[in-house]
Write a protein that holds these residues in place. Structure first.
Motif, mmCIF file in Angstrom:
data_model
loop_
_atom_site.group_PDB
_atom_site.id
_atom_site.type_symbol
_atom_site.label_atom_id
_atom_site.label_comp_id
_atom_site.label_asym_id
_atom_site.label_seq_id
_atom_site.Cartn_x
_atom_site.Cartn_y
_atom_site.Cartn_z
ATOM 1 N N VAL A 186 1.128 -1.499 0.451
ATOM 2 C CA VAL A 186 -0.613 0.245 -0.128
ATOM 3 C C VAL A 186 0.757 0.828 0.415
ATOM 4 O O VAL A 186 2.334 0.876 -0.408
ATOM 5 N N CYS A 187 0.061 3.030 0.783
ATOM 6 C CA CYS A 187 1.018 3.299 0.029
ATOM 7 C C CYS A 187 2.178 3.689 0.696
ATOM 8 O O CYS A 187 2.815 4.424 0.876
ATOM 9 N N GLN A 188 1.893 3.627 2.118
ATOM 10 C CA GLN A 188 3.327 3.337 3.204
ATOM 11 C C GLN A 188 4.289 2.602 2.721
ATOM 12 O O GLN A 188 5.512 2.777 2.488
ATOM 13 N N ASP A 189 4.711 1.056 2.405
ATOM 14 C CA ASP A 189 5.405 0.413 1.669
ATOM 15 C C ASP A 189 5.376 0.912 0.497
ATOM 16 O O ASP A 189 7.162 1.528 0.274
ATOM 17 N N PHE A 190 5.218 1.836 -0.454
ATOM 18 C CA PHE A 190 5.547 2.456 -1.879
ATOM 19 C C PHE A 190 6.113 3.654 -1.237
ATOM 20 O O PHE A 190 7.446 3.966 -2.083
ATOM 21 N N THR A 191 6.135 4.309 -0.664
ATOM 22 C CA THR A 191 6.720 5.661 0.768
ATOM 23 C C THR A 191 7.674 5.249 1.024
ATOM 24 O O THR A 191 9.179 5.891 0.725
ATOM 25 N N HIS A 192 7.577 4.340 1.572
ATOM 26 C CA HIS A 192 9.068 3.549 2.270
ATOM 27 C C HIS A 192 10.512 3.144 1.151
ATOM 28 O O HIS A 192 11.130 3.299 1.245
ATOM 29 N N VAL A 233 6.029 10.953 -0.707
ATOM 30 C CA VAL A 233 7.282 11.401 -0.847
ATOM 31 C C VAL A 233 7.080 13.123 -0.184
ATOM 32 O O VAL A 233 7.105 12.831 -2.109
ATOM 33 N N ARG A 234 8.863 13.045 0.312
ATOM 34 C CA ARG A 234 9.315 14.556 0.026
ATOM 35 C C ARG A 234 10.243 14.851 -0.802
ATOM 36 O O ARG A 234 11.507 13.834 0.089
ATOM 37 N N ILE A 244 10.228 18.944 -2.786
ATOM 38 C CA ILE A 244 8.517 18.471 -3.698
ATOM 39 C C ILE A 244 8.382 17.657 -3.145
ATOM 40 O O ILE A 244 9.191 16.407 -2.611
ATOM 41 N N GLU A 245 7.094 17.556 -3.524
ATOM 42 C CA GLU A 245 6.544 16.344 -2.729
ATOM 43 C C GLU A 245 6.284 14.895 -4.248
ATOM 44 O O GLU A 245 5.782 15.671 -5.097
ATOM 45 N N LEU A 246 6.545 13.757 -4.512
ATOM 46 C CA LEU A 246 6.393 12.760 -4.994
ATOM 47 C C LEU A 246 4.739 11.307 -4.397
ATOM 48 O O LEU A 246 5.375 11.253 -3.826
ATOM 49 N N ASP A 247 4.241 11.168 -5.357
ATOM 50 C CA ASP A 247 3.566 10.719 -4.910
ATOM 51 C C ASP A 247 3.030 8.916 -5.657
ATOM 52 O O ASP A 247 2.763 8.250 -6.826
ATOM 53 N N PRO A 248 3.974 7.734 -5.462
ATOM 54 C CA PRO A 248 4.693 6.368 -5.991
ATOM 55 C C PRO A 248 3.208 5.890 -6.512
ATOM 56 O O PRO A 248 2.917 4.726 -7.435
ATOM 57 N N THR A 249 2.817 6.067 -5.485
ATOM 58 C CA THR A 249 1.584 5.139 -5.455
ATOM 59 C C THR A 249 0.198 5.760 -6.204
ATOM 60 O O THR A 249 -0.352 4.624 -7.207
ATOM 61 N N ASN A 250 0.361 6.743 -6.718
ATOM 62 C CA ASN A 250 -0.299 7.097 -7.922
ATOM 63 C C ASN A 250 0.278 7.734 -9.387
ATOM 64 O O ASN A 250 -0.409 8.016 -10.275
ATOM 65 N N ASP A 251 1.644 8.177 -8.885
ATOM 66 C CA ASP A 251 2.261 8.291 -10.059
ATOM 67 C C ASP A 251 2.775 9.732 -10.366
ATOM 68 O O ASP A 251 2.038 9.734 -11.562
ATOM 69 N N MET A 252 2.185 10.631 -9.970
ATOM 70 C CA MET A 252 1.993 12.241 -9.789
ATOM 71 C C MET A 252 2.601 12.905 -8.884
ATOM 72 O O MET A 252 3.193 12.108 -7.329
ATOM 73 N N PRO A 253 2.529 14.122 -9.380
ATOM 74 C CA PRO A 253 3.116 14.904 -7.942
ATOM 75 C C PRO A 253 2.459 15.039 -7.124
ATOM 76 O O PRO A 253 0.937 15.158 -7.417
ATOM 77 N N ALA A 254 2.050 15.564 -5.917
ATOM 78 C CA ALA A 254 0.779 15.864 -5.060
ATOM 79 C C ALA A 254 1.016 17.111 -5.086
ATOM 80 O O ALA A 254 2.018 17.866 -5.892
ATOM 81 N N GLY A 255 -0.041 17.002 -5.691
ATOM 82 C CA GLY A 255 -1.226 17.649 -5.821
ATOM 83 C C GLY A 255 -2.262 18.829 -5.553
ATOM 84 O O GLY A 255 -2.269 18.543 -3.840
ATOM 85 N N THR A 256 -3.155 19.395 -5.513
ATOM 86 C CA THR A 256 -4.589 19.745 -4.746
ATOM 87 C C THR A 256 -5.503 18.625 -4.267
ATOM 88 O O THR A 256 -6.299 18.646 -3.770
ATOM 89 N N ASP A 257 -4.862 17.253 -5.049
ATOM 90 C CA ASP A 257 -5.654 15.987 -4.229
ATOM 91 C C ASP A 257 -4.909 15.788 -3.011
ATOM 92 O O ASP A 257 -5.765 14.963 -2.469
#
Length: 295
Positions: A186-192, A233-234, A244-257
């Motif tokens: 899950v997201c915790q794993d991908f982030t770690h 991830v930061r 900068i912040e990136l979301d590997p779970t969804n392969d996107m930069p962190a934004g307004t979502d």
């Protein structure tokens, strides 16, 4: 600059096979107010049963936290949070990050040890240690000539491509190596995994805890992890570009979502609820999140 206003609700519930007593917990659940990023308009947290003691403090990373104690036996714990948050749009106009060989000099030029300092996010942390398999994976993404931001984006895309989102594959205590070998989690794993990979290359990286928009914009797919608290991830990309912040779970930069609750080195710094109690047997937990845009 555009902004999105959200109404956010969170329910976290715990039931115990044997009534618990002498419980003491710490919560980090309320979204932050961050300059040029997001603003907490209003928020409240209710706890049932009502705590016998409750206090508020700010941790090292300047995040508000609440400590509470329950003395009497109780067979359940119910925590509910409501908030209204404004999230501002932000984007990277250009890649001003250095090439990887030039990054150590920029890190050395940072003399501060304040919470934002990249020095806190370079080495091992309580849940994350350098792992050969993950560092080899990181080097495969860090092709010569790439900037730090390009390497971070390559890792974000690679993890999203190579791993499968599977809530049954891991637990909150799974290690990054376990998730890496499974290629599931899950997201915790991908982030770690991504943080370990970045740090193995000498790139400062940290953990972001927060929430995702529940309802996707028209024509967009629903984001993974939107029904629970989320993680991403930061990455420190040099003195000019900064964090900068990136979301590997969804392969996107962190934004307004993405709505930020806390920053830390890994999950142990930002766990939504941690604590100790006296009980026996098992316990069950539920978590439900709604993040609804209202304008």
């Amino acid at each position: 600059m555009t902004a999105v206003l959200y109404d956010l609700t969170l329910h976290m519930g715990y039931t115990y096979d044997t009534p618990a007593s002498g419980a003491r917990h710490i919560m980090r659940l309320m979204p932050l107010s961050l300059p040029d990023r997001q603003r907490l308009v209003a928020g409240s947290i209710t706890i049932s049963p009502t705590p016998d003691e409750q206090s508020h403090f700010t941790d090292f990373f300047r995040h508000p936290a609440t400590s509470f104690r329950l003395r009497l036996p109780h067979d359940s714990l119910d925590i509910r949070m409501q908030a209204r948050v404004q999230v501002d749009s932000h984007s990277i106009a250009a890649d001003f990050s250095p090439a990887l060989p030039d990054l150590p000099q920029e890190i050395a030029g940072v003399w501060s040890l304040q919470p934002e300092s990249p020095h806190h996010f370079l080495g091992n942390s309580p849940r994350l240690i350098d792992t050969r398999a993950i560092s080899d994976y990181a080097r495969s993404c860090a092709r010569p000539g790439l900037t730090v931001l390009q390497i971070a984006n390559a890792l974000c895309t690679g993890i999203n491509r190579d791993f499968t989102y599977d809530p049954e594959a891991t637990t909150v205590d799974s290690t990054p190596l376990e998730a890496f070998e499974l290629r599931r989690g899950v997201c915790q794993d991908f982030t770690h995994v991504m943080i370990v990979a970045l740090r193995s290359l000498g790139i400062p990286a940290g953990y972001v805890s927060g929430f995702l928009r529940t309802i996707p914009p028209p024509g967009k797919e629903r984001l993974e992890g939107a029904d629970a608290m989320h993680a991403w991830v930061r990455v420190w990309c040099g003195a000019t570009l900064g964090w900068i912040e990136l979301d590997p779970t969804n392969d996107m930069p962190a934004g307004t979502d993405h709505i930020v609750v806390a920053y830390g080195r890994d999950y142990s710094d930002v766990a939504p609820v941690i604590g100790v109690l006296k009980s026996s047997g098992n316990h069950r937990s539920v978590q439900a999140v709604d993040v609804i845009p209202i304008q």
